[in-house]
Design a protein around this motif. Sequence first.
Motif, PDB file in Angstrom:
ATOM      1  N   PHE A 107       0.727   4.310  -2.598  1.00  0.00           N
ATOM      2  CA  PHE A 107       0.419   5.649  -2.103  1.00  0.00           C
ATOM      3  C   PHE A 107       1.496   6.637  -2.549  1.00  0.00           C
ATOM      4  O   PHE A 107       1.187   7.756  -2.986  1.00  0.00           O
ATOM      5  CB  PHE A 107       0.315   5.613  -0.574  1.00  0.00           C
TER       6      PHE A 107
ATOM      7  N   LEU B 167      -4.924   0.992  -4.976  1.00  0.00           N
ATOM      8  CA  LEU B 167      -5.769   1.980  -4.313  1.00  0.00           C
ATOM      9  C   LEU B 167      -7.108   2.129  -5.020  1.00  0.00           C
ATOM     10  O   LEU B 167      -7.229   1.866  -6.213  1.00  0.00           O
ATOM     11  CB  LEU B 167      -5.050   3.332  -4.271  1.00  0.00           C
TER      12      LEU B 167
ATOM     13  N   TYR C 217       0.831  -1.198   0.000  1.00  0.00           N
ATOM     14  CA  TYR C 217       0.000   0.000   0.000  1.00  0.00           C
ATOM     15  C   TYR C 217       0.870   1.254   0.000  1.00  0.00           C
ATOM     16  O   TYR C 217       0.575   2.224  -0.699  1.00  0.00           O
ATOM     17  CB  TYR C 217      -0.916  -0.026   1.227  1.00  0.00           C
TER      18      TYR C 217
ATOM     19  N   SER D 215      -0.568   3.049  -9.323  1.00  0.00           N
ATOM     20  CA  SER D 215      -1.183   3.211  -8.001  1.00  0.00           C
ATOM     21  C   SER D 215      -2.604   2.649  -7.965  1.00  0.00           C
ATOM     22  O   SER D 215      -3.051   2.146  -6.931  1.00  0.00           O
ATOM     23  CB  SER D 215      -1.200   4.682  -7.588  1.00  0.00           C
TER      24      SER D 215
ATOM     25  N   THR E 275      -9.844   7.151  -3.485  1.00  0.00           N
ATOM     26  CA  THR E 275      -8.589   7.613  -2.887  1.00  0.00           C
ATOM     27  C   THR E 275      -7.773   8.391  -3.906  1.00  0.00           C
ATOM     28  O   THR E 275      -7.214   9.450  -3.602  1.00  0.00           O
ATOM     29  CB  THR E 275      -7.779   6.403  -2.379  1.00  0.00           C
TER      30      THR E 275
END
Length: 282
Positions: free
Chosen positions: A7, A231, A3, A227, A235
């Motif tokens: 991020f 995600l 993650y 990403s 987000t």
Amino acid sequence: MHYRQAFMALHSAVLLFALSGLFAKWLTLSPIDIVFGRAFFACIALGCLLVVYQKHELFTTKSRLFGLFITGSILAFHWVSFFSAIQVSSVAIGLLTFAAFPVFVAMLEPWVFAERYKLATLIQAAITVIGIYLLLPNEAYANNALLGIYWGLASALSFAILTLLNRKFVAEVKAKQVAFYQNGFAALVLLPFIDLFTVSMNLSQWQLLMLLGVVFTALSHSLFNFSLKRLSGQTASIAVSLEPLYGIIAAYFLLGELVSIQMMVGGGFILFANIWAMYLKG
């Protein structure tokens, strides 16, 4: 993929998106020339990436080419209007008016896909209008800020249309393939209008164009797509709403551009409306 990696990739992409606006001030070229160079070098970089790692995705079917051509043409207009907004006004006005695009999406989507309008969408639109009004300084008619707002709104509207057409026509195409073809078609439609080979172009200008196309376009979109493998879209959307903040801070330190309290409040209205719109979409 962790993650934290996703991020970091997401916010690196958003930072690169934001910094791309500064090239409108760094490059002594017209917006059309800037966008042609950006799209051309991004297309070359993405094409090389596809050849090396995903050769089978370099080609697409004839039935998809029309949709990719239309969306690539709209992408060209979006970028030209975005850089025009910044050149005639400031990085802050260009970024903050462009940030209205999620509200345009929310307003247009029910009409395009025959869905019902929501009261929240109308309220978000009203808040955005208030924010745009607050962006307009008292001396707007004298310093081209009003023209910058018009170009910025054109950029936001065209990007909203691009977003909806991507959903409608090219949703099934891989992201890197979409980016490759759209950048290629964007460069193609602008080719008859460029002055790159008649204006005085030194080495530093060519280097800036290559940097904009390869790092701030091809790499940034690759990081963004990377990403999204981990995600959620919500987000990612909220992170993208930070683009104006990153860009304004960068413009302050790198260009010496100042932002008034009134503009900060107006930008806050726009960002609030857009985060609300993206939250409801999520």
